[in-house]
Design a protein around this motif. Structure first.
Motif, PDB file in Angstrom:
ATOM      1  N   ARG B  72      39.131  39.326  44.968  1.00  7.59           N
ATOM      2  CA  ARG B  72      39.542  38.810  46.277  1.00  7.59           C
ATOM      3  C   ARG B  72      39.802  37.317  46.210  1.00  7.59           C
ATOM      4  O   ARG B  72      39.003  36.592  45.619  1.00  7.59           O
ATOM      5  N   SER B  78      42.075  38.427  50.694  1.00  6.52           N
ATOM      6  CA  SER B  78      42.988  39.489  50.282  1.00  6.52           C
ATOM      7  C   SER B  78      42.921  39.691  48.773  1.00  6.52           C
ATOM      8  O   SER B  78      42.584  38.770  48.037  1.00  6.52           O
ATOM      9  N   PRO B  79      43.241  40.905  48.322  1.00  8.84           N
ATOM     10  CA  PRO B  79      43.104  41.177  46.889  1.00  8.84           C
ATOM     11  C   PRO B  79      44.167  40.493  46.037  1.00  8.84           C
ATOM     12  O   PRO B  79      45.261  40.187  46.506  1.00  8.84           O
ATOM     13  N   PHE B  80      43.787  40.233  44.795  1.00  6.66           N
ATOM     14  CA  PHE B  80      44.755  39.846  43.764  1.00  6.66           C
ATOM     15  C   PHE B  80      44.396  40.590  42.494  1.00  6.66           C
ATOM     16  O   PHE B  80      43.293  41.129  42.366  1.00  6.66           O
TER      17      PHE B  80
END
Lengths: 365, 169
Positions: B72, B78-80
């Motif tokens: 995150r 948000s994800p990466f």
């Protein structure tokens, strides 16, 4: 591109490879290195190769290190090449670093943060004097380290502590978007933060260190504090469609760095601390901290800061941080450029002849 | 060999971790985590020590692949995509018809296959209780002991600050 198709040299190449194999093995009177030994005793090298090879597998990284004779950039390249042979089954759920089994956790901004400062297996307070006792392979095993009763309390993040008052920026609401993936689509600009973080996580440690350092020396300064550094194990969860629920398939070691940076505020945002984020495979604080510095520097545009320095320039950083790409382009200069060079040579001869003729005419006139 | 629902490519798995599991799913999630953290040798020994194991056939794998590990942004955003991890999966069917699945980190096919066999056996009424007692509980205890030992070592490196008495009053 004018590369010449060169034939021949097969026997020379075979001989070179045969010699390389002997060089790699070294003195046959010595025992061969065992992969388990590399994994266990050169663990930081294994960590670096996994991070820059962008593939978490300790045993494979150990093999790559042995094959590359300890050349870690070459080893990362071998891992990158191997990963192209594996199918990707699915993506994991996001790792929850807040639930990390923490071995080390320090903060340079709060002395008495809940959960305390835990030094873990650090070299920070060693004197960097060579320890000649380690030169003796028969040296006695080190004594077991002391133990103490763990604090059951969960360790809050530093920004959880300041976040309520808005003094430090939060993580923002999750967007739910599929994150960018530079292994599937080429990097393009403007690069979103998810793409930048992916590139930095696999980026060259030396490059990121230099870029992070440059921000400290004034090239895009961000006034950083090491808000929190964590090392430990996190569970990997995936949700295979055939099961219909998420499962935990084991754990990996990661190092996480939350850099806290001064921010004077803008027209829309009051003054507050901003953050840079670093997360890398294995135990690698230098890389995690450098990544966090560069992540913050690359947010300059988003935060309304003037982009003046290399570390703030996403194209510069993202196009040059990958040591596999950089190695490929630098080292391709070794390949035959005979025709290229021949044509350059012709051009130089022509220019010189023209210049000589012109000066001869001047003398006559 | 049939390939049940091949989970090809990166599918969207960025949803919440467990939306209210049934008790069966929660139990299964637990033993799968324990089996994933065990090694092939100890699973092999445990299977050999267990009586009445039906024959099984491999439906899928064991096969090596990867999962794209997501993290995150900022640790909680948000994800990466952080990077990939090598994983191994296997699906088997017992002679009783029961399916067993396994996904494990690493590339040990024997580990994945044995974990899948245990996954199937643990869903069988005859085998569940004895295997829980003889295999899952001891493995879980050993893994918990390992974690606790690490936590105790970490705790010994906690800094106890002394407050220096100031000369000013």
């Amino acid at each position: 591109m004018a590369y010449v198709a060169v034939k021949g040299g097969e026997k020379a190449i075979d001989a070179a490879h045969a010699w390389l194999a002997v060089e790699r093995r070294g003195d046959p009177a010595l025992p061969a290195l065992d992969l388990a030994q590399i994994e266990a005793q050169l663990g930081r090298a294994v960590d670096r190769v996994m991070a820059e090879g962008a593939l978490y597998d300790r045993r494979l990284a150990a093999l790559a290190i042995r094959q590359a004779q300890g050349d870690l950039v070459e080893a990362a390249f071998l891992l990158r090449a191997f990963r192209t042979t594996l199918p990707r089954f699915l993506a994991s759920l996001p790792l929850e670093t807040s639930a990390m089994a923490i071995r080390r956790r320090v903060s340079a901004v709060f002395k008495d943060l809940p959960g305390g400062q835990m030094l873990g297996p650090t070299t920070d307070y060693t004197h960097r004097l060579l320890d000649f006792a380690l030169a003796d392979p028969a040296a006695a095993l080190p004594p077991a380290p002391p133990e103490a009763v763990p604090d059951a309390a969960r360790m809050p993040r530093v920004h959880d502590m300041l976040g309520q008052d808005g003094l430090i920026e939060g993580d923002g609401p999750p967007t739910g978007d599929e994150p960018a993936d530079l292994t599937r689509q080429p990097v393009s600009f403007p690069a979103s933060r998810d793409l930048r973080l992916q590139a930095l996580a696999r980026g060259d440690e030396g490059f990121l260190l230099a870029m992070g350092y440059s921000t400290q020396r004034g090239y895009g300064g961000t006034h950083p504090f090491a808000g929190e550094i964590r090392l430990g194990e996190v569970a990997v969860e995936i949700a295979p469609p055939e099961l219909g629920f998420a499962i935990d398939i084991g754990e990996i070691t990661v190092t996480e760095c939350q850099m806290v940076n001064q921010f004077k505020g803008s027209k829309t945002v009051p003054a507050q601390f901003t953050r840079g984020y670093g997360l890398v495979f294995g135990h690698n604080e230098r890389k995690a901290m450098a990544m966090a510095l560069v992540d913050r520097a690359l947010r300059a545009e988003e935060l309304g800061e003037e982009v003046t320095a290399p570390a703030q320039n996403a194209e510069f950083v993202l196009y040059h941080c990958d040591n596999v790409e950089a190695t490929g382009f630098v080292e391709h200069l070794k390949l035959p450029h005979y025709v290229d060079f021949q044509s350059e040579l012709e051009a130089i001869r022509r220019l010189r002849a023209t210049a000589a003729a012109a000066s001869a005419e001047e003398v006559v006139a | 060999m049939p390939e049940p629902s091949p989970a090809s490519s990166a599918s969207a798995n960025s949803g919440p971790a467990d939306p209210a599991l049934t008790p069966e799913q929660a139990a299964r999630r637990h033993w799968m985590a324990v089996l994933a953290r065990a090694d092939a040798a100890s699973l092999r020994a445990a299977l050999d020590a267990h009586a009445g194991v039906p024959a099984w056939t491999r439906l899928r794998g064991p096969e090596s692949g990867m999962t794209m590990l997501r993290a995150r942004q900022g640790g909680g955003g948000s994800p990466f995509n952080l990077g990939e991890a090598a994983i191994c999966r296997c699906t088997i069917r017992l002679a009783t018809g029961r399916l067993g699945h396994a996904y494990v980190l690493g590339r040990d096919g024997a580990h994945a296959e044995l974990a899948a066999v245990f996954d199937a056996l643990l869903q069988e009424a005859d085998h569940a209780a004895p295997l829980q007692a003889a295999v899952i509980a001891p493995l879980a205890a050993a893994q918990a002991a390992q974690r606790a030992a690490t936590a105790r070592r970490a705790a010994a490196t906690r800094v106890e600050f002394f407050t220096m008495a100031s000369m000013r009053t």
